[in-house]
Scaffold this active site. Structure first.
Site, short mmCIF file in Angstrom:
data_model
loop_
_atom_site.label_atom_id
_atom_site.label_comp_id
_atom_site.label_asym_id
_atom_site.label_seq_id
_atom_site.Cartn_x
_atom_site.Cartn_y
_atom_site.Cartn_z
N LYS A 181 0.83 -1.22 0.00
CA LYS A 181 0.00 0.00 0.00
C LYS A 181 0.86 1.26 0.00
O LYS A 181 0.66 2.16 -0.80
CB LYS A 181 -0.91 0.00 1.24
CG LYS A 181 -1.60 1.34 1.48
CD LYS A 181 -2.51 1.32 2.67
CE LYS A 181 -1.89 1.59 4.01
NZ LYS A 181 -1.54 3.00 4.28
N ASN A 182 1.81 1.31 0.93
CA ASN A 182 2.56 2.56 1.08
C ASN A 182 3.63 2.75 0.00
O ASN A 182 4.32 3.76 -0.02
CB ASN A 182 3.17 2.64 2.48
CG ASN A 182 2.10 2.83 3.53
OD1 ASN A 182 0.96 3.15 3.20
ND2 ASN A 182 2.44 2.63 4.79
N ARG B 21 -4.90 10.85 3.86
CA ARG B 21 -3.78 11.77 4.02
C ARG B 21 -2.80 11.68 2.84
O ARG B 21 -2.24 12.67 2.37
CB ARG B 21 -3.07 11.44 5.33
CG ARG B 21 -1.97 12.41 5.62
CD ARG B 21 -1.26 12.09 6.89
NE ARG B 21 0.04 12.70 6.86
CZ ARG B 21 0.27 13.96 7.18
NH1 ARG B 21 -0.70 14.73 7.56
NH2 ARG B 21 1.50 14.45 7.10
N CYS C 175 -5.52 13.21 12.38
CA CYS C 175 -6.13 11.89 12.24
C CYS C 175 -5.99 11.17 13.56
O CYS C 175 -5.41 11.70 14.50
CB CYS C 175 -5.51 11.11 11.09
SG CYS C 175 -3.97 10.34 11.50
N PRO D 73 1.35 16.98 11.10
CA PRO D 73 1.48 18.24 10.35
C PRO D 73 2.16 18.03 8.99
O PRO D 73 2.66 16.94 8.68
CB PRO D 73 2.34 19.10 11.26
CG PRO D 73 3.08 18.15 12.13
CD PRO D 73 2.23 16.93 12.26
N MET D 74 2.18 19.11 8.19
CA MET D 74 2.73 19.03 6.82
C MET D 74 3.95 19.94 6.68
O MET D 74 4.41 20.20 5.58
CB MET D 74 1.67 19.50 5.82
CG MET D 74 0.41 18.70 5.80
SD MET D 74 0.65 17.19 4.93
CE MET D 74 0.96 17.84 3.32
N ASP D 75 4.43 20.49 7.82
CA ASP D 75 5.47 21.52 7.74
C ASP D 75 6.72 21.08 6.97
O ASP D 75 7.29 21.87 6.22
CB ASP D 75 5.85 21.99 9.17
CG ASP D 75 6.26 20.85 10.07
OD1 ASP D 75 5.67 19.75 9.96
OD2 ASP D 75 7.19 21.03 10.88
N LEU D 76 7.12 19.82 7.13
CA LEU D 76 8.37 19.37 6.47
C LEU D 76 8.18 19.28 4.95
O LEU D 76 9.08 19.59 4.18
CB LEU D 76 8.83 18.03 7.04
CG LEU D 76 9.08 18.03 8.56
CD1 LEU D 76 9.39 16.64 9.06
CD2 LEU D 76 10.23 18.98 8.90
N ASP E 194 4.01 0.98 12.20
CA ASP E 194 2.84 0.30 11.62
C ASP E 194 2.70 -1.14 12.08
O ASP E 194 1.71 -1.80 11.74
CB ASP E 194 2.91 0.34 10.07
CG ASP E 194 2.73 1.75 9.53
OD1 ASP E 194 2.29 2.63 10.29
OD2 ASP E 194 3.06 1.98 8.35
N ARG F 123 -8.92 -0.40 4.14
CA ARG F 123 -8.02 0.60 3.56
C ARG F 123 -6.65 0.01 3.25
O ARG F 123 -5.96 0.47 2.35
CB ARG F 123 -7.82 1.77 4.52
CG ARG F 123 -9.05 2.60 4.74
CD ARG F 123 -8.76 3.76 5.63
NE ARG F 123 -7.76 4.63 5.00
CZ ARG F 123 -7.40 5.81 5.46
NH1 ARG F 123 -7.97 6.29 6.54
NH2 ARG F 123 -6.49 6.53 4.85
#
Ligand code: EPU
Length: 418
Positions: free
Chosen positions: A22-23, A92, A116, A122-125, A305, A397
């Site tokens: 998946k990833n 995401r 989530c 966060p998305m800062d990076l 995970d 998922r």
């Protein structure tokens, strides 16, 4: 509402094959946007998250044909640069289109994926990296818009080796002018897979799998390719624990053993026998196993995970184990549910102290996220009587046909629509 009914007590036996990761497939689908020629992906797992990414590509005008485990993508028809909010919020990983859209078209608009259940994420990076390459980004009002007159290579040091940020920057930098260096990059196998895929398309990337990645920008990607995705290392680990926790013996095919080394090492330390042969693994469980301590870490450390799945295994170990979660600040929501099954787990900040008991008891529990759901299924397989797992949509998922594949190994699992 759908739910799973798992009746424990059967030792799993037999063989299964692992699906595509998946990833890995999610960034490859996003990465296809960089190309102007058709791309064929093979070994595509049938998962809700993959369907969501397919929908996201189609919303951008890309033609996608998904038959069986093969997906044909025609990115030449890319028209829109905006992912609809309903899709962006569903998953995401839809944010992985940011890097490719910026790289190929110099613009994008996506909704902020928000928090989530496993952490604030966060998305800062991601944004810091894209800004370093010259993008002007506005991330107000729950929406991220970006523009760049032409991306420029940059030297970027990530504060944390974020998987998604590394992938987004790699993809944006592929078509940038000059060279981009990503330092303290994520080293996960999915990053190596993305490098291999993009290089097949015509990119010039090296270093993936190490902490410094170098991307020499190219003008366009125009190789027509077919690519088979790597097997899912988390699905592999989950089946390894399924074999161990049921005191079974399972042959797991289509595996890259090096990708699950950290899980193998911990299961061996607990007393499980694991034989590795080329692309397969044989797991033979002892009747009792020992407690072990685990700290989740970026690859090649123990994967976050697999943390919930190992926790339920250790709930039945002899002795007391400590699991420390270092990646996500809120990835312990399965603990309450495992306690309802009788396990003795105490939370102390980022650590869970697990005192092994003899048996778990089946009851009604709720999967709060994908891997929490996997842990509850594993608990159900080992428990006395029947466990009813609600929140099955989370499992769909990320695990392909989980119940039918467990059934092939002898498990008593069924799905109920109520
Ligand atoms: N982080 C930041 N800022 C950022 C990005 C990340 O602070 O800009 C933090 C996160 O909040 C988190 C840590 O860094 O605490 C790690 O996040 P990372 O970016 O590495 O994770 P991700 O790319 O969002 C991928 C997997 C996850 C997996 C993590 C960690 C995909 C699609 N998802 O997420 O998979 O847990 O890496 O290995 O690749 C799952 O499959 O169940 C799953 C959640």
């Amino acid at each position: 509402m759908e739910r799973l009914l798992v009746t424990g007590g059967t030792r799993l036996r037999g063989s299964i094959a692992i699906s595509g990761a998946k990833n890995a497939i999610l960034p490859l689908l996003a990465g296809s946007l960089l190309s102007e020629r058709p791309v064929v992906l093979e070994g595509v797992p049938s998962l809700i998250d993959v369907k969501t990414m397919k929908d996201a590509l189609e919303s951008l005008g890309v033609k996608v044909n998904w038959t069986g485990d093969t997906m044909q993508i025609d990115p030449s028809s890319l028209r829109s640069l905006e992912v609809p909010p309903t899709l962006a919020r569903r998953m995401r990983a839809s944010n992985l289109v940011m890097g490719p859209l910026l790289g190929r078209c110099g613009r994008f608009k996506v909704s902020y994926p928000g928090g989530c259940t496993i952490g604030s994420r966060p998305m800062d990076l991601h944004l810091k990296g894209l800004r370093a390459c010259g993008a002007v980004i506005d991330d107000d009002h729950g929406c991220i818009t970006a523009e760049a007159a032409g991306l420029q290579g940059a030297d970027i040091h990530l504060d944390f080796p974020s998987v998604g940020a590394t992938e987004n920057i790699m993809m944006a930098a592929t078509l940038a002018r000059g060279t981009t260096i990503i330092r303290n990059a994520a080293r996960e196998p999915e990053i190596v897979e993305l490098q291999n895929f993009l290089n097949k398309l015509g990119a010039r990337i090296r270093g993936a799998g190490m902490d410094t990645i170098r991307i020499d920008g190219v003008k366009k990607l125009n190789q027509e390719i077919a690519h088979r995705v790597i097997p899912d290392r988390i699905e592999t680990g989950t089946f390894m624990v399924a074999a161990a926790i049921t005191r079974g013996e399972v042959l797991i095919n289509n595996v890259i053993p090096e990708h699950v080394e950290a899980v193998t090492a911990k299961l061996r330390e607990a007393g499980v026998s694991i034989k590795e042969e080329d692309d397969r693994i044989i797991v033979t469980a002892p009747s009792n196993w020992k407690a072990v301590d685990i700290r989740t870490m970026p690859f090649p450390g123990f994967p976050t995970d697999m943390q919930p799945q190992m926790m339920v295994f250790l709930a039945l170990a002899q002795g007391t184990s400590i699991i420390t979660e270092n990646i996500f600040e809120n990835r312990f929501r399965h603990v309450g549910e495992l306690r309802r099954m009788g396990s003795q787990i105490r939370l102390e900040g980022r650590s869970a102290v697990i005192t092994g008991i003899k048996d778990l008891t089946g009851t009604v529990v709720e999967a709060t996220d994908l891997r929490a759901g996997a842990a509850l299924v594993l608990g159900g397989l080992a428990a006395e009587n029947t466990t009813i797992i609600e929140g099955v949509q989370h499992l769909d998922r990320g695990y392909e046909n989980l119940e039918s594949r467990l059934k092939m190994l002898g498990a008593q699992v069924s799905r109920e629509i109520i």
